[in-house]
Design a protein around this motif. Structure first.
Motif, short mmCIF file in Angstrom:
data_model
loop_
_atom_site.label_atom_id
_atom_site.label_comp_id
_atom_site.label_asym_id
_atom_site.label_seq_id
_atom_site.Cartn_x
_atom_site.Cartn_y
_atom_site.Cartn_z
N ALA A 93 0.85 -1.19 0.00
CA ALA A 93 0.00 0.00 0.00
C ALA A 93 0.89 1.23 0.00
N ALA A 94 0.39 2.31 -0.60
CA ALA A 94 1.13 3.58 -0.59
C ALA A 94 0.14 4.70 -0.35
N PHE A 95 0.52 5.67 0.46
CA PHE A 95 -0.36 6.79 0.70
C PHE A 95 0.45 8.02 1.07
N ASP A 96 -0.19 9.18 0.90
CA ASP A 96 0.40 10.44 1.32
C ASP A 96 0.08 10.56 2.80
N TRP A 97 1.07 10.33 3.66
CA TRP A 97 0.77 10.19 5.10
C TRP A 97 0.38 11.51 5.75
N GLN A 98 0.71 12.65 5.11
CA GLN A 98 0.35 13.93 5.73
C GLN A 98 -1.11 14.29 5.48
N THR A 99 -1.60 13.99 4.28
CA THR A 99 -3.01 14.27 4.00
C THR A 99 -3.87 13.04 4.18
N GLY A 100 -3.26 11.85 4.22
CA GLY A 100 -4.03 10.63 4.39
C GLY A 100 -4.59 10.07 3.10
N LYS A 101 -4.23 10.62 1.96
CA LYS A 101 -4.77 10.15 0.68
C LYS A 101 -4.10 8.84 0.27
N LEU A 102 -4.91 7.83 0.04
CA LEU A 102 -4.38 6.52 -0.33
C LEU A 102 -4.12 6.49 -1.83
N HIS A 103 -2.92 6.05 -2.23
CA HIS A 103 -2.62 5.92 -3.67
C HIS A 103 -3.11 4.59 -4.19
N PHE A 104 -2.76 3.53 -3.48
CA PHE A 104 -3.25 2.22 -3.89
C PHE A 104 -3.09 1.24 -2.73
N GLU A 105 -3.79 0.10 -2.84
CA GLU A 105 -3.64 -0.98 -1.87
C GLU A 105 -3.83 -2.28 -2.63
#
Lengths: 508, 442
Positions: A130-142
């Motif tokens: 999984a990858a996400f923008d940890w500051q905004t919480g937006k998930l890129h994919f899982e």
């Protein structure tokens, strides 16, 4: 030219200290040079360099942010300060950076942050990516790949990453789409990405260190380490040398240009569990199965400090401002100023209840330490860890899509070649000590070697081809062999002289 | 417990509206920018490769002359104006930006050996020819000369004073004429059979230089009406050009394939020697900045030099361009003109890979940065090889190789003689800048 020469030495000691950071090397002693033209040229050059150093030191005033800190008052100790206490005393923005993702089903997690510290990639051992923008919480994919995943690594930006799966290394897009299967990288345990060379370095159970250029797709080199299976690898960000930790306690330093390690250091009495190198390329910390945590000076290959961890450490990380993070058992300890002076106690401590720490990493340009453990991924705030002022042209956490695309193009144009990797990255453009005759001789030898190598290769090729085709019956071969036969007959016939008629011939 | 953690607010780092510029933060700490030398080297390499890719110096050809172009002169104040004279006696005035003739006349009966612009504030120009005449023309008054001066012998060269109505011609002797008189006011002769070329200094306006068949360069002063000094060289000088910035320096294009830079005050030794041509250098001209020269040679190539370097920085040639007899540097120092045997005047860029036209400030900064990077790494093998690579015509390359072999073998033999013979070892070495100079006379 008519102005009087002023004494340009900086009086302010703080400024002088800042200037030393920007001084690259010692000034050239131009006063001894006899040639007037060269002396004048060098003098002007040194003046320009001095001006540049002074302006750079003074421009530090313009830097907007200041580093974080944690100071104990009275009899308090910083290592007793818990994250929940910290989150009450800092602003909302920072307290939101303390989080924990509960993912107990998919095994211990590996983590990786992009170079600008904005995107987090996690890989669970049973195949959860999984990858996400940890500051905004937006998930890129899982995605679940249903296979063992040993390590994950972002490539040059958040659009591509590599995962070391059970048999091969796979490259994915940030939407989880599999793009490449690198079938020459087998049973890989650790991945490293050299951002300025666009090289993906992998090391595996077979003990091979392989470099893959991901911009051209070429496998640059495969190096046999001959030191057995290796599961510990880290790069030196200052000179792009790969450090490998082996089971016999040695740490070896590799560059793609030599088939043997550049340096081999005997560090521990058992397996080397973890390695970390600081961003200036001066200090390396190693943790062994013997419980020792040693700090080495990489420039002189000497041990500086020796600490111990109650349990063998599983992961090490050094932040941009020189904080050393150690992950051992269920604890994460952070040591401050641990390289030059021997510290008696850590800076901060964190316990992740009943969950062994797998992989820790300091987030670039943030006062945050992210780590993956057996039951998920967590993030804690460590004041004073990250570099407060980033450079937009190097790594920009607030990058827009267009800026990302343009910086990708610029970095590809500036891509360094693998044969530039050496222990001293400043060797480019330096004067060589070889005389002209030595250089000409070396060039001639190289040319001769190339020619003999080419000749040998050609010879082997033809020999192989002939050997393979020995028993193959080809039409042309038959033709030729028939022709030979005919010519042979003709020759023999020509040789045979006509017999003279003798009296005995009446009986034939 | 005192605690402060790094906390950035995004409105300090992200722009407010889409019309705003993006905010850029800079931190010059070398730790954030590793591999400085390597990255600069790669950038220098890319620069040098792009320069070679974009090196297309030929701009256009001005054709119209029937016979070869043997003399050219640029207008001293108008950028796009130029005069040329050809072998059949025709003179044409060109507009370089439109690449067409604005005025032409069948001026003379023989080869037009010299053209030059008149005094700076007039629109007149002069031409001299082998038919022993010098004619003054004005483009406004049709195709008849305003004035004709008849001389005693064929004229080889012509040069006009900067401000006064005086001009000098070279033929059997160097004559100085007043425009209002039909006979020369001064006739200078100092030993030579005939004089090839004459040039007025445009800064120190009373100084005049001439070259003669006796391999000399003679300097004259009009204030004293006397020749000042003369320098005798090993071979004849074909042309002279005065430095427009330093009044006492001039360049001499010599038959021995070199161009020499002389300081008028001390001609015992040349200031610099420009080598690289493989045949006689026919003409030389200075850039208006005084930092570069262009030379055209009999070997069909045009070379550009930097004043303080001894070898050419660029070479221009075309299959269609035959022997070059005259060259001019344009007054904006961006273009070079060559007049050759085939009747064409070719316009070339002075910097082959330069983009013409107005450049954005960002582009200018980048080009300046790229140039300084190239300067820093130009000594490195890979970069030097790419930077120096110029395709040359086959015969020029062969002649160059032959010349190098001959010179290197002579040098080797001289060194061996010095090593093994006491008599030779005692002989002083002659510096390259003095080798071609035989003597100076005052």
């Amino acid at each position: 030219m008519g102005q009087p020469k002023t004494n340009n030495k900086t009086v302010n000691p703080a400024l002088a200290a800042a200037e030393r950071k920007y001084q690259r090397g010692k000034p050239v002693p131009f006063k001894k040079v006899r040639s007037g033209k060269l002396r004048g040229k060098l003098e002007r050059q040194e003046e320009k360099i001095r001006d540049a150093v002074q302006s750079a030191a003074r421009a530090e005033l313009l830097l907007g942010e200041e580093a974080g800190f944690l100071e104990a008052e009275g009899i308090e100790k910083t290592y007793n300060y818990r994250q929940d206490q910290l989150s009450k005393e800092v602003d909302i923005n920072t307290s939101q950076k303390i989080f924990s993702l509960d993912l107990p089903d998919h095994g211990p997690y590996s983590v990786d942050y992009t170079r600008n510290g904005r995107h987090l990639l996690i890989g669970g051992k049973t195949g959860h990516l999984a990858a996400f923008d940890w500051q905004t919480g937006k998930l890129h994919f899982e995605v679940h790949v249903n296979e063992l995943v040993r390590d994950v690594k972002w490539l040059h930006n958040e659009t591509l990453f590599a995962a070391a799966q059970k048999r091969y290394v796979y490259i994915y897009d940030n939407s989880g789409l599999e793009i490449h299967r690198l079938k020459s990288h087998m049973d890989v345990t650790k991945l490293e990405f050299l951002p300025y060379h666009y090289l993906l370095a992998t090391v595996g159970n077979a003990g091979y260190l392989k470099y893959q250029d991901i911009s051209t797709g070429q496998l640059v080199t495969e190096l046999r380490t001959k030191l057995g299976s290796c599961a510990t690898m880290v790069q030196n960000p200052w000179n792009a040398i790969i450090h490998l930790g082996h089971a016999n306690g040695t740490v070896s330093l590799w560059s793609p240009n030599m088939s043997t390690p550049l340096v081999k250091m005997q560090c521990h009495r058992g397996n080397v569990q973890a390695l970390a190198v600081d961003p200036t390329g001066r200090y390396m910390s190693t943790a062994g199965l013997d419980g020792q945590l040693k700090v080495w000076d990489i420039r002189k290959y000497e041990v500086l400090q020796e600490y111990y961890t109650p349990r063998p450490a599983t992961s090490l990380s050094i932040s941009q401002r020189g904080l050393l993070g150690v992950g051992w058992s269920t604890h994460v300890s952070v040591w401050k100023d641990a390289f030059l002076t021997k510290q008696t106690s850590p800076y901060m401590n964190h316990i992740q209840p009943s969950s062994a720490i797998r992989d820790i990493q300091f987030v670039p340009y943030e006062d945050v330490l992210g780590f993956g453990h057996a039951k998920g991924v967590s993030s804690i705030v460590v004041p004073g860890a990250g570099e407060p002022n980033f450079d937009s042209l190097a790594a920009n956490p607030y990058q827009t899509k267009k800026q990302r695309q343009e910086s990708e193009v610029h970095s590809l144009l500036d891509k360094l070649q693998p044969d530039m990797i050496a222990l001293d990255p400043t060797h480019v453009g330096r004067m060589t000590r070889m005389t002209k005759q030595d250089i000409m001789k070396a060039r001639k030898d190289e040319k001769e070697q190339d020619e003999t190598a080419r000749y040998e290769k050609l010879r082997k090729k033809t020999k192989k081809h002939l050997k393979r085709h020995e028993n193959v019956i080809e039409a042309r071969k038959i033709e030729i062999s028939e022709q030979f036969e005919q010519e042979k007959q003709k020759r023999l016939a020509a040789k045979q002289k006509p017999k003279e008629f003798t009296a005995l011939d009446i009986f034939n | 417990m005192k605690v402060k953690a790094l906390s950035r607010s995004s409105n300090d780092y992200v722009r407010e509206r889409s019309q705003d510029l993006h905010k850029v933060q800079r931190n010059l700490n070398p730790t954030i920018h590793p591999f400085e030398q390597g990255r600069e080297y790669v950038r220098a390499l890319n620069t040098v490769k792009l320069e070679r890719m974009f090196a297309k110096p030929f701009v256009g050809a001005l054709n119209g002359h029937i016979d070869g172009v043997y003399s050219m002169a640029k207008h001293p104040t108008r950028l796009a104006s130029m005069i040329s004279g050809s072998g059949d006696g025709e003179i044409r005035v060109w507009d370089i930006s439109d690449q067409r003739t604005t005025w032409s006349a069948n001026a003379h009966n023989g080869i037009v050996q010299g053209v030059c612009a008149g005094a700076t504030d007039t629109s007149r120009f002069l031409s001299c020819s082998q038919d022993k005449t010098v004619k003054i023309w004005d483009t406004n008054s049709g195709s008849d000369p305003i004035h004709t001066y008849v001389g005693k012998y064929a004229f080889m060269s012509l040069s006009h004073h900067r401000k006064d109505p005086l001009f000098a011609t070279a033929g059997n002797s160097v004559d100085v004429w007043d425009e209002s008189r039909s006979e020369p006011i001064h006739e200078f002769e100092w030993g030579a059979d005939s004089y090839q070329s004459v040039k007025f200094n445009q800064v120190e306006t009373n100084i005049l230089a001439s070259t003669g068949t006796d391999r000399t360069i003679v300097l004259y002063d009009l204030r004293t009406s006397q020749p000042i000094s003369k320098v005798v060289m090993a071979m004849r000088t074909n042309a002279i050009a005065w430095n427009p910035i330093e009044a006492f320096t001039f360049a001499a294009a010599n038959e021995d394939h070199n161009t020499y830079l002389f300081d008028m005050r001390n001609m015992e030794s040349a200031h610099n020697v420009f080598k690289d041509h493989v045949s006689a250098v026919m003409d030389v001209d200075f850039a208006p900045t005084g930092q570069e020269i262009v030379t055209g040679s009999y070997d069909r190539t045009l070379r550009l030099y930097n004043i303080n370097q001894g070898h050419s920085r660029d070479v221009y040639h075309t299959k269609r361009m035959q022997r070059i007899f005259s060259v001019q540097f344009s007054m904006d120092s961006k273009f070079v003109l060559s007049g050759s045997d085939d009747g064409n005047i070719r316009l070339w860029k002075a910097n082959a890979s330069e983009k013409l036209g107005v450049k954005d400030w960002r582009e200018r900064h980048h080009l300046a940065y790229a140039a300084s990077l190239k300067e820093r790494f130009k000594h490195m093998d890979e970069i030097r090889k790419i930077d120096r690579h110029r395709p040359l015509p086959g015969d020029v390359r062969r002649a160059d190789r032959m010349k190098k072999t001959i010179l290197s073998s002579e040098k080797r033999k001289d060194e061996n003689r010095r090593k093994h013979s006491k008599k030779y070892a005692e002989e002083k070495r002659i510096p390259e800048r003095k080798k071609a100079i035989i003597g100076v006379a005052k």
